[in-house]
Design an enzyme around this catalytic site. Sequence first.
Site, PDB file in Angstrom:
ATOM      1  N   SER A   1       0.858  -1.181   0.000  1.00 10.39           N
ATOM      2  CA  SER A   1       0.000   0.000   0.000  1.00 10.39           C
ATOM      3  C   SER A   1       0.896   1.234   0.000  1.00 10.39           C
ATOM      4  O   SER A   1       1.900   1.272   0.709  1.00 10.39           O
ATOM      5  CB  SER A   1      -0.895  -0.003   1.250  1.00 10.39           C
ATOM      6  OG  SER A   1      -1.764   1.107   1.220  1.00 10.39           O
ATOM      7  N   GLU A   2       0.543   2.221  -0.806  1.00 12.19           N
ATOM      8  CA  GLU A   2       1.379   3.413  -0.946  1.00 12.19           C
ATOM      9  C   GLU A   2       1.649   4.126   0.370  1.00 12.19           C
ATOM     10  O   GLU A   2       2.658   4.791   0.526  1.00 12.19           O
ATOM     11  CB  GLU A   2       0.730   4.399  -1.921  1.00 12.19           C
ATOM     12  CG  GLU A   2       0.782   3.940  -3.340  1.00 12.19           C
ATOM     13  CD  GLU A   2       0.119   4.909  -4.289  1.00 12.19           C
ATOM     14  OE1 GLU A   2      -0.490   5.900  -3.837  1.00 12.19           O
ATOM     15  OE2 GLU A   2       0.204   4.670  -5.495  1.00 12.19           O
TER      16      GLU A   2
END
Length: 114
Positions: free
Chosen positions: A45-46
Site C-alpha cells: 500500500s502506498e
Amino acid sequence: MDIREKIARRAALELKNGEFVNLGFGMPTAVPNFLPEGVQVTLQSENGCLMMGPTPSAGEADPDNGNAGGQPITLLPGAAIFDLCESFAIIRGGHVNTAILGGLEVDQEGNIAN
C-alpha cells in the site's frame, strides 16, 4: 457484484504468482479480495504497508492498520508497516512488478488525469 467490484476482480486476474504489487487508492484497494486461488503476490500500500491481505470481516478490523484509502486491512504473517518515504523508496527502487492505480479524474473518453 457492482461495477467497481467487477473491475477490481478483473484487475486481480492480471496478477501473476510471485509479483510485488502496489495498490493505489480507490478501486485498487479491493483487489486483495479477489485474488485467484493459488496466486500469491506481495501487496504494498502506498501509505506504507507490505504484505497486506483482504478486507477484514466486520468487527475484526484493527483501527491502526489501513490501506491508501484509509480502509481497514488485514496483515499477513511477516507484514511490515513503515513510513511513506520507505514506501516510495520501494516503488522508485524498481522493486514493484505491477502497480494498480486509481483514476483521480477520468473524462468521457477514458483519458486519465492523474
